[in-house]
Design a protein around this motif. Structure first.
Motif, short mmCIF file in Angstrom:
data_model
loop_
_atom_site.label_atom_id
_atom_site.label_comp_id
_atom_site.label_asym_id
_atom_site.label_seq_id
_atom_site.Cartn_x
_atom_site.Cartn_y
_atom_site.Cartn_z
N TYR A 101 0.86 -1.18 0.00
CA TYR A 101 0.00 0.00 0.00
C TYR A 101 0.90 1.22 0.00
O TYR A 101 1.85 1.29 0.80
CB TYR A 101 -0.89 -0.03 1.25
N LEU A 127 1.26 5.62 -0.46
CA LEU A 127 0.52 6.86 -0.24
C LEU A 127 1.40 8.06 -0.54
O LEU A 127 2.63 7.99 -0.46
CB LEU A 127 0.08 6.95 1.24
N TYR A 131 1.66 12.20 0.66
CA TYR A 131 1.23 13.23 1.60
C TYR A 131 1.83 14.56 1.18
O TYR A 131 2.92 14.62 0.60
CB TYR A 131 1.71 12.92 3.02
N PRO A 187 1.42 16.52 8.02
CA PRO A 187 1.16 16.13 6.63
C PRO A 187 -0.33 15.84 6.42
O PRO A 187 -1.00 15.35 7.32
CB PRO A 187 1.98 14.85 6.45
N PHE A 237 -3.06 13.83 3.86
CA PHE A 237 -3.14 12.75 2.89
C PHE A 237 -3.62 13.28 1.54
O PHE A 237 -4.57 14.06 1.46
CB PHE A 237 -4.09 11.68 3.41
N PHE A 261 5.65 13.89 0.54
CA PHE A 261 6.24 12.66 1.05
C PHE A 261 5.52 11.47 0.44
O PHE A 261 4.30 11.43 0.39
CB PHE A 261 6.10 12.58 2.57
N ALA A 271 2.67 -5.49 8.64
CA ALA A 271 2.69 -4.31 9.51
C ALA A 271 1.94 -3.17 8.87
O ALA A 271 2.03 -2.94 7.67
CB ALA A 271 4.14 -3.91 9.79
N GLN A 272 1.19 -2.43 9.64
CA GLN A 272 0.41 -1.32 9.11
C GLN A 272 1.13 0.00 9.24
O GLN A 272 0.62 1.01 8.80
CB GLN A 272 -0.93 -1.27 9.83
N LYS A 273 2.30 0.02 9.83
CA LYS A 273 2.99 1.29 10.01
C LYS A 273 3.45 1.83 8.68
O LYS A 273 3.77 1.09 7.75
CB LYS A 273 4.20 1.08 10.91
N LEU A 274 3.43 3.14 8.58
CA LEU A 274 3.86 3.82 7.36
C LEU A 274 5.34 4.14 7.43
O LEU A 274 5.81 4.68 8.41
CB LEU A 274 3.08 5.12 7.18
N VAL A 275 6.04 3.82 6.34
CA VAL A 275 7.45 4.17 6.22
C VAL A 275 7.54 5.28 5.18
O VAL A 275 7.08 5.12 4.05
CB VAL A 275 8.29 2.96 5.78
N PHE A 276 8.14 6.39 5.55
CA PHE A 276 8.16 7.57 4.70
C PHE A 276 9.49 7.75 4.00
O PHE A 276 10.56 7.37 4.51
CB PHE A 276 7.88 8.83 5.52
N GLY A 277 9.43 8.40 2.83
CA GLY A 277 10.62 8.88 2.17
C GLY A 277 11.07 10.19 2.78
O GLY A 277 10.46 10.70 3.73
#
Lengths: 111, 113
Positions: free
Chosen positions: B32, B34, B36, B44, B46, B89, B98-104
């Motif tokens: 998944y 996304l 931002y 941020p 969405f 981002f 895992a549902q955690k978001l990893v950002f650039g």
């Protein structure tokens, strides 16, 4: 509708002092909760996330800790702040497999 | 280990033209993705997302493209407007369930009049 509250908006603390940032979510149950930090000129680093009361996962070793005493409350703490703890702290929540919604952030300056 | 990378720290585009923001990821388990948008001193917000079962998702002026074989996604904004100036981002989630978001690291987009 769901809302997320994060406070304070800005904070200036001396080195060695304690820290407590609070985040609460309204309008949803059993959210996933997150603490992120954006250091100057850098991206969003995940610090902690929680999938339930008392369940905290730490992503990076650091001088900070997190707690979730209630379903919709997430607290970021430190016993003794370091200069390197300065940054922009963001709380966020999400439901299963959806986007995360962020609070307005706290600008922490450690002096 | 930076699992989500935005290699362009900044991008400048003329108003009315297309803005293309790029993002690469290394973990093939992400399912998944996304985008931002972030203004200074704010959280941020969405913009748009895409599931790994799709290769395109469109919402008004915003379109996200996903190329799973290349582990690459992009955000197209057309036409670009001055209000689009912000830091963008990309984020990914789902690795290992895992549902955690990893950002650039983010890309600062500036729209010039």
């Amino acid at each position: 509708s769901q809302t997320i509250h994060q406070w304070p908006a800005t904070l200036v603390q001396p080195v060695g002092s304690p820290l407590s940032l609070e985040c609460t979510v309204e309008g949803t149950s059993n959210p996933n909760l997150y603490w992120y930090r954006q250091a100057a000129g850098r991206g969003l680093q995940l610090l902690f996330y929680s999938v339930g009361i008392g369940q905290i996962s730490s992503e990076v070793p650091q001088n900070l800790s997190a707690s979730r005493p209630q379903d919709r409350q997430f607290i970021l703490s430190s016993k003794k702040l370091l200069l390197s703890d300065s940054g922009f702290y963001l709380c966020a929540w999400s439901s299963t497999n959806t986007e995360a919604f962020f609070g307005q952030g706290t600008r922490l300056t450690v002096v | 280990d930076q699992q989500v990378k935005q290699n362009s720290p900044s991008l400048s585009v003329q108003e009315g033209r297309i803005s293309i923001l790029n993002c690469d990821y290394t973990n093939s388990m992400f399912d998944y993705f996304l985008w931002y948008k972030k203004y200074p001193a704010e959280g941020p917000t969405f913009l748009i997302s895409i599931s790994s079962i799709k290769d395109k998702n469109e919402d008004g002026r915003f379109t996200v493209f996903l190329n799973k074989s290349a582990k690459h996604l992009s955000l197209h904004i057309v036409p670009s407007q001055p209000g689009d100036s912000a830091v963008y981002f990309c984020a990914a989630s789902g690795a290992g369930g895992a549902q955690k978001l990893v950002f650039g690291q983010g890309t600062r987009l500036t729209i010039n009049p």
